[in-house]
Design a protein around this motif. Structure first.
Motif, mmCIF file in Angstrom:
data_model
loop_
_atom_site.group_PDB
_atom_site.id
_atom_site.type_symbol
_atom_site.label_atom_id
_atom_site.label_comp_id
_atom_site.label_asym_id
_atom_site.label_seq_id
_atom_site.Cartn_x
_atom_site.Cartn_y
_atom_site.Cartn_z
ATOM 1 N N VAL A 133 10.080 -18.744 -9.310
ATOM 2 C CA VAL A 133 10.154 -17.799 -8.187
ATOM 3 C C VAL A 133 9.625 -18.492 -6.932
ATOM 4 O O VAL A 133 8.546 -19.091 -6.950
ATOM 5 C CB VAL A 133 9.337 -16.529 -8.487
ATOM 6 N N SER A 134 10.360 -18.412 -5.845
ATOM 7 C CA SER A 134 10.018 -19.179 -4.635
ATOM 8 C C SER A 134 8.636 -18.838 -4.096
ATOM 9 O O SER A 134 7.895 -19.727 -3.658
ATOM 10 C CB SER A 134 11.074 -18.952 -3.553
ATOM 11 N N GLU A 135 8.265 -17.556 -4.117
ATOM 12 C CA GLU A 135 6.954 -17.169 -3.588
ATOM 13 C C GLU A 135 5.814 -17.802 -4.388
ATOM 14 O O GLU A 135 4.745 -18.094 -3.841
ATOM 15 C CB GLU A 135 6.791 -15.642 -3.595
ATOM 16 N N PHE A 136 6.041 -18.010 -5.674
ATOM 17 C CA PHE A 136 5.036 -18.652 -6.520
ATOM 18 C C PHE A 136 5.001 -20.162 -6.236
ATOM 19 O O PHE A 136 3.931 -20.763 -6.133
ATOM 20 C CB PHE A 136 5.340 -18.388 -7.992
ATOM 21 N N GLN A 137 6.178 -20.755 -6.135
ATOM 22 C CA GLN A 137 6.256 -22.192 -5.887
ATOM 23 C C GLN A 137 5.611 -22.574 -4.562
ATOM 24 O O GLN A 137 4.961 -23.622 -4.461
ATOM 25 C CB GLN A 137 7.718 -22.637 -5.899
ATOM 26 N N ASP A 138 5.769 -21.718 -3.564
ATOM 27 C CA ASP A 138 5.288 -22.040 -2.221
ATOM 28 C C ASP A 138 3.778 -22.191 -2.148
ATOM 29 O O ASP A 138 3.265 -22.906 -1.271
ATOM 30 C CB ASP A 138 5.739 -20.957 -1.225
ATOM 31 N N VAL A 139 3.038 -21.502 -3.032
ATOM 32 C CA VAL A 139 1.570 -21.497 -2.909
ATOM 33 C C VAL A 139 0.862 -22.093 -4.124
ATOM 34 O O VAL A 139 -0.364 -22.188 -4.135
ATOM 35 C CB VAL A 139 1.050 -20.059 -2.669
ATOM 36 N N THR A 140 1.616 -22.511 -5.142
ATOM 37 C CA THR A 140 0.994 -23.091 -6.335
ATOM 38 C C THR A 140 0.492 -24.501 -6.040
ATOM 39 O O THR A 140 1.228 -25.307 -5.465
ATOM 40 C CB THR A 140 2.003 -23.135 -7.502
ATOM 41 N N PRO A 141 -0.741 -24.821 -6.442
ATOM 42 C CA PRO A 141 -1.267 -26.169 -6.193
ATOM 43 C C PRO A 141 -0.471 -27.244 -6.927
ATOM 44 O O PRO A 141 0.237 -26.965 -7.904
ATOM 45 C CB PRO A 141 -2.698 -26.094 -6.751
ATOM 46 N N SER A 142 -0.608 -28.459 -6.456
ATOM 47 C CA SER A 142 0.020 -29.610 -7.093
ATOM 48 C C SER A 142 -0.705 -29.917 -8.408
ATOM 49 O O SER A 142 -1.931 -30.020 -8.446
ATOM 50 C CB SER A 142 -0.053 -30.820 -6.162
ATOM 51 N N LYS A 143 0.056 -30.070 -9.495
ATOM 52 C CA LYS A 143 -0.575 -30.385 -10.777
ATOM 53 C C LYS A 143 -1.258 -31.755 -10.784
ATOM 54 O O LYS A 143 -2.359 -31.882 -11.327
ATOM 55 C CB LYS A 143 0.454 -30.276 -11.911
ATOM 56 N N PRO A 144 -0.658 -32.794 -10.203
ATOM 57 C CA PRO A 144 -1.382 -34.075 -10.129
ATOM 58 C C PRO A 144 -2.699 -33.953 -9.361
ATOM 59 O O PRO A 144 -3.712 -34.558 -9.747
ATOM 60 C CB PRO A 144 -0.400 -34.997 -9.400
ATOM 61 N N GLN A 145 -2.696 -33.165 -8.288
ATOM 62 C CA GLN A 145 -3.919 -32.961 -7.520
ATOM 63 C C GLN A 145 -4.957 -32.211 -8.356
ATOM 64 O O GLN A 145 -6.157 -32.531 -8.323
ATOM 65 C CB GLN A 145 -3.610 -32.179 -6.240
ATOM 66 N N LEU A 146 -4.516 -31.220 -9.128
ATOM 67 C CA LEU A 146 -5.431 -30.475 -9.993
ATOM 68 C C LEU A 146 -5.981 -31.374 -11.097
ATOM 69 O O LEU A 146 -7.176 -31.316 -11.418
ATOM 70 C CB LEU A 146 -4.699 -29.279 -10.602
ATOM 71 N N LEU A 147 -5.131 -32.211 -11.665
ATOM 72 C CA LEU A 147 -5.588 -33.158 -12.682
ATOM 73 C C LEU A 147 -6.667 -34.078 -12.132
ATOM 74 O O LEU A 147 -7.692 -34.326 -12.784
ATOM 75 C CB LEU A 147 -4.406 -34.001 -13.177
ATOM 76 N N GLN A 148 -6.442 -34.572 -10.928
ATOM 77 C CA GLN A 148 -7.415 -35.466 -10.296
ATOM 78 C C GLN A 148 -8.759 -34.770 -10.122
ATOM 79 O O GLN A 148 -9.815 -35.348 -10.396
ATOM 80 C CB GLN A 148 -6.877 -35.938 -8.950
ATOM 81 N N LEU A 149 -8.718 -33.517 -9.679
ATOM 82 C CA LEU A 149 -9.952 -32.756 -9.491
ATOM 83 C C LEU A 149 -10.682 -32.545 -10.810
ATOM 84 O O LEU A 149 -11.905 -32.752 -10.900
ATOM 85 C CB LEU A 149 -9.630 -31.409 -8.852
ATOM 86 N N LEU A 150 -9.962 -32.142 -11.856
ATOM 87 C CA LEU A 150 -10.591 -31.856 -13.138
ATOM 88 C C LEU A 150 -11.155 -33.122 -13.790
ATOM 89 O O LEU A 150 -12.225 -33.083 -14.415
ATOM 90 C CB LEU A 150 -9.601 -31.172 -14.068
ATOM 91 N N TYR A 151 -10.436 -34.230 -13.654
ATOM 92 C CA TYR A 151 -10.965 -35.502 -14.182
ATOM 93 C C TYR A 151 -12.275 -35.864 -13.471
ATOM 94 O O TYR A 151 -13.239 -36.310 -14.110
ATOM 95 C CB TYR A 151 -9.941 -36.615 -14.004
ATOM 96 N N ALA A 152 -12.304 -35.679 -12.158
ATOM 97 C CA ALA A 152 -13.512 -35.980 -11.381
ATOM 98 C C ALA A 152 -14.669 -35.078 -11.811
ATOM 99 O O ALA A 152 -15.825 -35.521 -11.929
ATOM 100 C CB ALA A 152 -13.236 -35.835 -9.899
ATOM 101 N N MET A 153 -14.358 -33.813 -12.066
ATOM 102 C CA MET A 153 -15.404 -32.887 -12.506
ATOM 103 C C MET A 153 -15.950 -33.256 -13.878
ATOM 104 O O MET A 153 -17.155 -33.167 -14.132
ATOM 105 C CB MET A 153 -14.839 -31.456 -12.526
ATOM 106 N N ARG A 154 -15.078 -33.702 -14.759
ATOM 107 C CA ARG A 154 -15.518 -34.106 -16.096
ATOM 108 C C ARG A 154 -16.410 -35.353 -16.025
ATOM 109 O O ARG A 154 -17.395 -35.484 -16.778
ATOM 110 C CB ARG A 154 -14.325 -34.381 -17.002
ATOM 111 N N GLN A 155 -16.076 -36.263 -15.146
ATOM 112 C CA GLN A 155 -16.877 -37.482 -15.007
ATOM 113 C C GLN A 155 -18.281 -37.171 -14.510
ATOM 114 O O GLN A 155 -19.260 -37.823 -14.897
ATOM 115 C CB GLN A 155 -16.181 -38.460 -14.068
ATOM 116 N N LYS A 156 -18.379 -36.146 -13.655
ATOM 117 C CA LYS A 156 -19.694 -35.757 -13.153
ATOM 118 C C LYS A 156 -20.533 -35.067 -14.215
ATOM 119 O O LYS A 156 -21.745 -35.031 -14.134
ATOM 120 C CB LYS A 156 -19.512 -34.837 -11.932
#
Length: 224
Positions: free
Chosen positions: A201-224
């Protein structure tokens, strides 16, 4: 669109599934707003002022009046901007059912959160509780779509759809980070197909975060 003379601000954090709910609702309703990104490690004075109880995002400020908690914000949006599309059904019974299912999914999500933070036998016990609860949710959702898979080609998603998507859109990301399959097409075909349909659905796609960006954030959080 925002009502004439109306001011809407959203205080959020880009990776939050609860902030995502509000962004989707505002998008579906066509409401213009100002977005303020919060650093949750250094929360702004305004966020603490607007949400002094939980001190969390999301917070919507409408004409200077703050509303906190994503589920409450979604209902506020639907009751304030009364033109269609509607987020909640107009029938009181169907509206109550959607609220119940959304609350149940919230409880399942909290169980998953406890599972990811636990160790040893506690992890196994919580994981079994999570699977059993998700099994129940799958059966409840099958009743809604007894005539086939969900489709949003001719209708806009609503309150329950937004809640479901917020929990499951990044299930593959969680699997990669934690090694836990939280939503499989084989065991949960209805929830899986529902989430997939919403992701298109376009309205969902327009505001959903980037999965690679989310992966990067979660990996960084796990390292901390």
């Amino acid at each position: 669109m925002a009502k004439e003379g109306s001011s809407v601000k959203l205080y959020g954090m880009w990776a939050s599934p609860y902030v995502l709910r509000v962004k989707i609702a505002l998008k579906i309703k066509g409401i213009e707003y100002e977005y303020i990104e919060e650093d949750l490690a250094n929360k702004s004075e305004l966020l603490l002022q607007y949400n002094p109880v939980y001190k969390k995002v999301p917070v919507v400020v409408h004409n200077g009046l703050p509303i906190a908690e994503s589920s409450i914000i979604l209902e506020y949006i639907d009751e304030t901007w009364t033109d269609p599309p509607y987020l909640l059904p107009k029938d009181p019974y169907q509206r109550a059912k959607d609220r119940f299912l959304a609350t149940y999914l919230q409880q399942i999500s909290e169980t998953l959160g406890k599972t990811l933070m636990s160790e040893g036998k506690a992890t196994d016990d919580l994981l079994q509780e999570y699977w059993k609860s998700l099994d129940v949710a799958e059966e409840l959702m099958k009743d809604i779509f007894s005539n086939g898979s969900p489709s949003f080609q001719d209708s806009k998603p609503g309150y329950l759809d937004i809640v479901i998507y917020s929990f499951f859109w990044a299930s593959d990301v969680m699997e990669e980070i934690f090694g836990l399959e939280s939503l499989t097409a084989e065991r949960y075909p209805t929830l899986f197909s529902w989430t997939k349909a919403l992701s298109e659905v376009s309205e969902f796609q327009d505001v959903t975060p980037s999965k690679p960006q989310l992966l990067q954030l979660l990996y960084a959080m796990r390292q901390k």
